[in-house]
Design a protein around this motif. Structure first.
Motif, PDB file in Angstrom:
ATOM      1  N   HIS A 147       7.951   3.364 -15.974  1.00 48.04           N
ATOM      2  CA  HIS A 147       7.383   3.057 -17.289  1.00 48.04           C
ATOM      3  C   HIS A 147       6.251   4.012 -17.668  1.00 48.04           C
ATOM      4  N   GLY A 148       6.030   5.034 -16.834  1.00 53.67           N
ATOM      5  CA  GLY A 148       5.048   6.055 -17.175  1.00 53.67           C
ATOM      6  C   GLY A 148       3.596   5.670 -16.938  1.00 53.67           C
ATOM      7  N   TRP A 149       3.334   4.716 -16.062  1.00 54.02           N
ATOM      8  CA  TRP A 149       1.949   4.310 -15.795  1.00 54.02           C
ATOM      9  C   TRP A 149       1.276   5.260 -14.811  1.00 54.02           C
ATOM     10  N   PRO A 150       0.156   5.882 -15.205  1.00 54.32           N
ATOM     11  CA  PRO A 150      -0.627   6.625 -14.213  1.00 54.32           C
ATOM     12  C   PRO A 150      -1.174   5.647 -13.160  1.00 54.32           C
ATOM     13  N   THR A 151      -0.928   5.953 -11.895  1.00 52.03           N
ATOM     14  CA  THR A 151      -1.229   5.009 -10.815  1.00 52.03           C
ATOM     15  C   THR A 151      -2.075   5.651  -9.725  1.00 52.03           C
ATOM     16  N   VAL A 152      -3.043   4.878  -9.253  1.00 52.44           N
ATOM     17  CA  VAL A 152      -3.867   5.326  -8.131  1.00 52.44           C
ATOM     18  C   VAL A 152      -3.581   4.410  -6.939  1.00 52.44           C
ATOM     19  N   PHE A 153      -3.294   5.021  -5.794  1.00 54.47           N
ATOM     20  CA  PHE A 153      -3.036   4.276  -4.569  1.00 54.47           C
ATOM     21  C   PHE A 153      -4.203   4.576  -3.627  1.00 54.47           C
ATOM     22  N   LEU A 154      -5.094   3.595  -3.430  1.00 55.18           N
ATOM     23  CA  LEU A 154      -6.312   3.826  -2.651  1.00 55.18           C
ATOM     24  C   LEU A 154      -6.081   3.508  -1.177  1.00 55.18           C
ATOM     25  N   VAL A 155      -6.430   4.438  -0.314  1.00 56.55           N
ATOM     26  CA  VAL A 155      -6.359   4.150   1.121  1.00 56.55           C
ATOM     27  C   VAL A 155      -7.723   4.453   1.723  1.00 56.55           C
ATOM     28  N   HIS A 156      -8.072   3.740   2.798  1.00 57.92           N
ATOM     29  CA  HIS A 156      -9.436   3.869   3.286  1.00 57.92           C
ATOM     30  C   HIS A 156      -9.545   4.705   4.546  1.00 57.92           C
ATOM     31  N   ARG A 157      -8.428   5.251   5.034  1.00 55.66           N
ATOM     32  CA  ARG A 157      -8.550   6.153   6.178  1.00 55.66           C
ATOM     33  C   ARG A 157      -7.738   7.415   5.930  1.00 55.66           C
ATOM     34  N   ARG A 158      -8.295   8.528   6.417  1.00 53.37           N
ATOM     35  CA  ARG A 158      -7.738   9.842   6.158  1.00 53.37           C
ATOM     36  C   ARG A 158      -6.267   9.925   6.585  1.00 53.37           C
ATOM     37  N   GLU A 159      -5.944   9.370   7.772  1.00 48.92           N
ATOM     38  CA  GLU A 159      -4.576   9.532   8.266  1.00 48.92           C
ATOM     39  C   GLU A 159      -3.564   8.737   7.440  1.00 48.92           C
ATOM     40  N   LEU A 160      -4.065   7.810   6.633  1.00 54.54           N
ATOM     41  CA  LEU A 160      -3.136   7.033   5.811  1.00 54.54           C
ATOM     42  C   LEU A 160      -2.708   7.791   4.551  1.00 54.54           C
ATOM     43  N   LEU A 161      -3.455   8.869   4.203  1.00 50.89           N
ATOM     44  CA  LEU A 161      -3.105   9.648   3.010  1.00 50.89           C
ATOM     45  C   LEU A 161      -1.705  10.240   3.152  1.00 50.89           C
ATOM     46  N   GLN A 162      -1.496  10.962   4.267  1.00 51.37           N
ATOM     47  CA  GLN A 162      -0.203  11.619   4.478  1.00 51.37           C
ATOM     48  C   GLN A 162       0.911  10.595   4.627  1.00 51.37           C
ATOM     49  N   GLN A 163       0.600   9.521   5.371  1.00 48.78           N
ATOM     50  CA  GLN A 163       1.601   8.466   5.581  1.00 48.78           C
ATOM     51  C   GLN A 163       2.057   7.870   4.240  1.00 48.78           C
ATOM     52  N   SER A 164       1.089   7.609   3.345  1.00 50.06           N
ATOM     53  CA  SER A 164       1.440   7.030   2.045  1.00 50.06           C
ATOM     54  C   SER A 164       2.245   8.019   1.204  1.00 50.06           C
ATOM     55  N   LEU A 165       1.874   9.291   1.313  1.00 52.63           N
ATOM     56  CA  LEU A 165       2.591  10.338   0.578  1.00 52.63           C
ATOM     57  C   LEU A 165       4.067  10.359   0.990  1.00 52.63           C
ATOM     58  N   ARG A 166       4.296  10.251   2.317  1.00 54.62           N
ATOM     59  CA  ARG A 166       5.679  10.244   2.825  1.00 54.62           C
ATOM     60  C   ARG A 166       6.437   9.023   2.338  1.00 54.62           C
ATOM     61  N   GLN A 167       5.743   7.869   2.331  1.00 56.10           N
ATOM     62  CA  GLN A 167       6.421   6.644   1.889  1.00 56.10           C
ATOM     63  C   GLN A 167       6.801   6.725   0.413  1.00 56.10           C
ATOM     64  N   LEU A 168       5.915   7.342  -0.394  1.00 60.05           N
ATOM     65  CA  LEU A 168       6.231   7.504  -1.812  1.00 60.05           C
ATOM     66  C   LEU A 168       7.374   8.495  -1.996  1.00 60.05           C
ATOM     67  N   ALA A 169       7.349   9.570  -1.190  1.00 54.60           N
ATOM     68  CA  ALA A 169       8.415  10.577  -1.283  1.00 54.60           C
ATOM     69  C   ALA A 169       9.768   9.948  -0.957  1.00 54.60           C
ATOM     70  N   ALA A 170       9.751   8.957  -0.052  1.00 53.86           N
ATOM     71  CA  ALA A 170      11.002   8.311   0.354  1.00 53.86           C
ATOM     72  C   ALA A 170      11.658   7.565  -0.801  1.00 53.86           C
ATOM     73  N   VAL A 171      10.884   7.174  -1.820  1.00 52.37           N
ATOM     74  CA  VAL A 171      11.505   6.543  -2.987  1.00 52.37           C
ATOM     75  C   VAL A 171      11.522   7.518  -4.177  1.00 52.37           C
ATOM     76  N   GLY A 172      11.376   8.806  -3.863  1.00 48.41           N
ATOM     77  CA  GLY A 172      11.530   9.827  -4.897  1.00 48.41           C
ATOM     78  C   GLY A 172      10.319  10.026  -5.775  1.00 48.41           C
ATOM     79  N   ILE A 173       9.139   9.609  -5.300  1.00 46.58           N
ATOM     80  CA  ILE A 173       7.929   9.810  -6.099  1.00 46.58           C
ATOM     81  C   ILE A 173       7.124  10.967  -5.515  1.00 46.58           C
ATOM     82  N   ASP A 174       6.885  11.953  -6.360  1.00 48.71           N
ATOM     83  CA  ASP A 174       6.129  13.130  -5.959  1.00 48.71           C
ATOM     84  C   ASP A 174       4.662  12.854  -6.249  1.00 48.71           C
TER      85      ASP A 174
END
Ligand SMILES: [Zn+2]
Length: 468
Positions: A55-82
């Motif tokens: 629906h075109g919503w700008p979204t922020v996904f907040l994580v509180h530890r550095r190592e979770l940044l990459q992990q979240s990026l991979r999880q988003l990539a798995a559903v086709g979100i860049d």
């Protein structure tokens, strides 16, 4: 990039739809509560973010530890979100719709990024029980056009008090007991071969003081008991051990290594790569035991781990649930999760699958913490007539389940939903009774008699006069 749609379990689909319905209704703050290992990321990433991005919503996904940044990026990539990253080295990428952000970076730059923050429509807060920490309120207020989705397994503060006013509606996923019954979590088996002496341990800000705990628990005799229990109950299965300090974690790893196992300790001062390697070695079976102080309590995902050994007593229901949650994840290699509790944490907080009642306004209200410990095999279970351990079968004398409620965790409003005798049955101190008297408008004579009744009850319950 083409993506395969993420498979959501039926409850995950249902919860994602409930969250989306709240957002559509314009609810400002939604808190999604799901036990550790229930698959919250699948719900949030595959169910919610995937849809709002369409629906075109700008979204922020907040994580509180550095190592979770990459992990979240991979999880988003798995559903086709860049998605783009916002961290000390990266400012927001204006071409991206979803941004995985380090909380500290956003807190520090919220002034400079004010214009961009105002464009955000949805902010997802992982591990939302941290939102009581300083700076959160201001950060979320810097996104005035964003609806909030908080996600947590423990919707209350460490001391059981409520989370605050950032969320107004709750979407409840299934409980630990329901997930276990449906086969989505491993059933837990608890062994309690030792009860620590915590009489000299002080309490500060709702939990035991770490330095005092270390004196009580960092002790080779206790570690040897842990080794014996591990050898008896899960000899070579991968296990994590929760310790009171870095030095304690190192000493325990040393002793297990001097025994017949391969063990390693991890801590926060360690190089991240080295820490990841230790975790990967545990997952691969290169080592059997990983010890740590706080570092693997939250967010670390090692599905093969079949056992947890508790050497760190805690009064925090939240910390306890996180640590127990580490081993409940299902995996083809394990039939059950084995918890060896030398810290009396299960005694204090109840079995992992015990019912816990809480609300946004009052926090943790009650938990059916009651358990019994088999004197023969040291298994700890829900109150029962007969020990369930095969070839033990110890018969308990008649035990009634006791529901533990704490007056101090009830708000005045909650107290009105109980009768005076019900409240009196939960009272432990003069302060409790005074509060009941005030809230319910009792006569002074009631206090005098109630005090006697509570003292008599405690004498029976605890076998001594605890009431002062
Ligand atoms: Zn038994």
């Amino acid at each position: 990039m083409k993506h395969a749609p993420l498979q959501l379990r039926p409850y995950q689909r249902k919860n994602a739809d409930e969250i989306l319905a709240c957002l559509e209704r314009g609810v400002r703050g939604v808190l999604y509560v799901l036990p550790t290992a229930g698959g919250k990321t699948v719900v949030v990433v595959g169910g919610v973010i995937r849809t709002v991005v369409d629906h075109g919503w700008p979204t922020v996904f907040l994580v509180h530890r550095r190592e979770l940044l990459q992990q979240s990026l991979r999880q988003l990539a798995a559903v086709g979100i860049d998605a783009a990253i916002v961290d000390p080295d990266h400012d927001p990428d204006p071409t991206a719709l979803v941004h995985v952000c380090s909380i500290d970076t956003l807190k520090a730059r919220k002034g400079r990024l004010a214009a961009w923050l105002r464009t955000i429509r949805l902010v997802v807060v992982d591990e939302a029980h941290h939102t009581v920490a300083p700076g959160w309120q201001a950060l979320l207020e810097a996104m005035p056009n964003a609806q909030r989705l908080g996600v947590t397994a423990t919707p209350f503060r460490g001391d059981g008090k409520p989370l605050g006013d950032l969320f107004e509606t709750v979407v409840r996923g299934p409980s630990v007991a329901e997930l276990t019954a449906a086969g989505f979590l491993c059933p837990a088996e608890v062994w309690a071969p030792y009860s620590p002496d915590l009489s000299g341990v002080k309490i500060s800000r709702g939990d035991f003081v770490a330095a005092d705990l270390d004196r009580a628990m960092n002790n080779d005799k206790v570690t040897r008991l842990a080794m014996n229990a591990y050898a008896a109950r899960m000899p070579t299965e991968p296990a994590i051990i929760f310790c009171t300090s870095v030095a304690h974690a190192q000493r325990v790893a040393e002793m297990f290594t001097a025994g017949q196992w391969k063990a390693r300790s991890v801590d926060g001062n360690m190089d991240v790569a080295e820490r990841d390697r230790a975790i990967a070695d545990l997952a691969a079976g290169e080592i059997q035991v990983l010890t740590s102080c706080m570092i693997i309590s939250e967010g670390t995902d090692i599905p093969v781990v079949a056992g947890a050994i508790f050497l760190r007593p805690t009064k925090s229901a939240q910390l306890y649930m996180q640590q127990a949650g580490r081993v409940l994840r299902i995996n083809p290699s394990k039939k059950r999760a084995c918890i060896i509790d030398l810290a009396d944490n299960v005694k204090l907080h109840g079995m992992p699958e015990a019912d816990r009642t809480w609300s946004l306004k009052s926090g943790l209200i009650q938990s059916s913490a009651s358990t019994v410990r088999c004197p023969k095999c040291h298994r700890r279970v829900f109150p029962t007539q007969r020990c369930p351990t095969p070839r033990c079968g110890y018969v308990f004398v008649d035990r009634q389940p006791v529901v533990v409620r704490r007056i101090e965790l009830l708000s005045d409003r909650d107290m009105h939903s109980f009768s005076v005798p019900e409240l009196e049955a939960m009272a432990e101190t003069d302060k409790d009774l005074q509060r009941i008297g005030r809230v319910k408008g009792c006569q002074p004579a009631w206090f005098f008699h109630a005090r006697k009744r509570v003292a008599a009850r405690q004498a029976k319950q605890y076998g001594l006069r605890r009431y002062a």
